[in-house]
Design an enzyme around this catalytic site. Structure first.
Site, PDB file in Angstrom:
ATOM      1  N   GLU A 118       2.446  14.986  -3.998  1.00  0.00           N
ATOM      2  CA  GLU A 118       1.967  15.180  -2.442  1.00  0.00           C
ATOM      3  C   GLU A 118       2.802  15.531  -1.311  1.00  0.00           C
ATOM      4  O   GLU A 118       4.509  15.877  -1.794  1.00  0.00           O
ATOM      5  CB  GLU A 118       1.176  13.963  -1.228  1.00  0.00           C
ATOM      6  CG  GLU A 118       2.403  12.594  -1.287  1.00  0.00           C
ATOM      7  CD  GLU A 118       2.400  11.524  -0.867  1.00  0.00           C
ATOM      8  OE1 GLU A 118       0.568  11.323  -0.944  1.00  0.00           O
ATOM      9  OE2 GLU A 118       3.033  10.942  -0.828  1.00  0.00           O
ATOM     10  N   ASP A 151       6.718  10.590   7.584  1.00  0.00           N
ATOM     11  CA  ASP A 151       6.591  11.845   7.015  1.00  0.00           C
ATOM     12  C   ASP A 151       6.535  12.905   8.370  1.00  0.00           C
ATOM     13  O   ASP A 151       5.520  13.957   9.071  1.00  0.00           O
ATOM     14  CB  ASP A 151       4.625  12.164   6.865  1.00  0.00           C
ATOM     15  CG  ASP A 151       3.748  11.155   6.849  1.00  0.00           C
ATOM     16  OD1 ASP A 151       4.676  10.599   5.626  1.00  0.00           O
ATOM     17  OD2 ASP A 151       2.690  11.044   6.781  1.00  0.00           O
TER      18      ASP A 151
HETATM   19  O1  FUB Z   1       1.425   8.960   5.998  1.00  0.00           O
HETATM   20  C1  FUB Z   1       0.311   9.030   4.727  1.00  0.00           C
HETATM   21  C2  FUB Z   1       0.784   9.853   3.651  1.00  0.00           C
HETATM   22  O2  FUB Z   1       1.471   8.722   2.732  1.00  0.00           O
HETATM   23  C3  FUB Z   1       1.443  11.293   3.426  1.00  0.00           C
HETATM   24  O3  FUB Z   1       0.375  11.759   4.346  1.00  0.00           O
HETATM   25  C4  FUB Z   1       1.800  11.655   2.737  1.00  0.00           C
HETATM   26  O4  FUB Z   1       2.354  11.894   2.339  1.00  0.00           O
HETATM   27  C5  FUB Z   1       3.084   9.867   2.323  1.00  0.00           C
HETATM   28  O5  FUB Z   1       3.680   9.981   3.315  1.00  0.00           O
END
Ligand code: FUB
Length: 328
Positions: free
Chosen positions: A227, A20
């Protein structure tokens, strides 16, 4: 025997797992704010419990291809009074001489909130505010500084990110998704207060439109928001990019205002090795880059990722050339 696939670029660091990546250039140096993935016995589930991260480490470099420094623990869950577990994708902002780390974590009720922590240094250590940002929820915060000096905060993620549990305005401990032909659940945007510690206004939904001007539908998994919101500006246009989740693309949409609406344009990054796809975009020494992760180092374990970067190109018409994390 199946052929091993070649990757388009190498992990930026290999002594820890990172994911991320949120990238920023400050004082001519590139800083990356990633999640710090860890091994865990927690079984994999749909809420993402196996993403059990407990601290943040900042990476930095002064040139692409040069040494990548990892600066030690920037913030630990133990030092955040309200946070209990799962320190997921963070972002950072600089205002004046101060640096602000924005991060999601679950509170004692297992509800994701967004915290902010402050430091005099871009690499921390950061000191967390005692409470999460008032009125904040869900995951994957990102903060964008517009040319006029205003800062905009974006947030949200469905499924494990819990945004679907806030659709009444209150947290409901049960998932509720719109029907396939209804508008998809939207991420949120709010201008930040002068001190960067709270919302200056009630968060609003970010409208994501299809090319025909209608809202992207909940059943359109190839295009709908899941997301990993990010925003960058290129020649007066705001580019809102995000992960489509279960279809594993980084998609983008463009608009004329940091609030949107944004119109879907296409795919920036095709699926990587691993379930999640999460990115950022920044310009460093006159070249735009995409920062992303895959699971090359762990051989495909979805919660053990490594961050990478590669050049990104805007075409003359403003569209972005689609990238692939595999070289073949
Ligand atoms: O790293 C945990 C979660 O996985 C992140 O918050 C999301 O965007 C995904 O990459």
């Amino acid at each position: 025997m199946a052929k091993e696939r070649e990757f388009a670029s190498d992990p930026l660091v290999s002594h820890i797992y990172t994911a991320d990546p949120s990238a920023h250039v400050w004082n001519d140096r590139l800083f990356i704010y990633p999640s710090h993935d860890i091994e865990t016995d927690i079984p994999m589930d749909d809420s993402g419990a196996h993403f059990a991260m407990r601290d943040y480490r900042v990476l930095s470099m002064d040139k692409v291809g040069g040494e990548v420094e990892e600066h030690g623990v920037a913030l630990d869950v133990e030092d955040v009074p309200w946070a209990k577990r799962q320190m997921w994708a963070p972002d950072a902002a600089k205002k004046g001489d101060k640096y602000y780390l924005y991060f999601p974590a679950k509170d004692e009720n297992d509800i994701f909130r967004i915290g902010v922590a402050v430091s005099d240094s871009p690499t921390g250590p950061f000191e967390a505010q005692p409470e999460p940002i008032a009125g904040s929820y869900s995951i994957d915060p990102t903060v964008y500084r517009d040319d006029d000096g205003e800062y905009y905060f974006y947030v949200g993620g469905i499924w494990g990110g819990q945004l679907q549990r806030w659709q009444t305005g209150e947290y409901v401990a049960e998932d509720a998704y719109p029907a396939d032909d209804e508008p998809a659940i939207a991420p949120l945007v709010a201008r930040l207060s002068d001190d960067m510690l709270s919302f200056a206004e009630e968060p609003k939904e970010v409208e994501l439109l299809d090319r025909d001007g209608t809202p992207i539908r909940a059943g359109d998994n190839e295009k709908r928001f899941f997301e990993a919101a990010w925003i960058h500006k290129y020649e007066d246009t705001y580019y809102f990019s995000y992960s489509t989740g279960d279809t594993h693309n980084i998609a983008y949409a463009t608009g004329d205002s940091p609030y949107g609406p944004f119109t879907y344009q296409g795919v920036i990054l095709e699926p990587v090795l691993g379930w999640t796809n999460h990115h950022s975009i920044a310009k460093f020494n006159d070249q735009w880059y995409l920062f992303y992760h895959d699971t090359e180092l762990s051989g495909g374990q979805t919660h053990l990722r490594n961050v990478k970067m590669m050049p990104l190109t805007h075409n003359e018409d403003g569209s972005i050339q689609t990238l692939n994390a595999f070289a073949d």
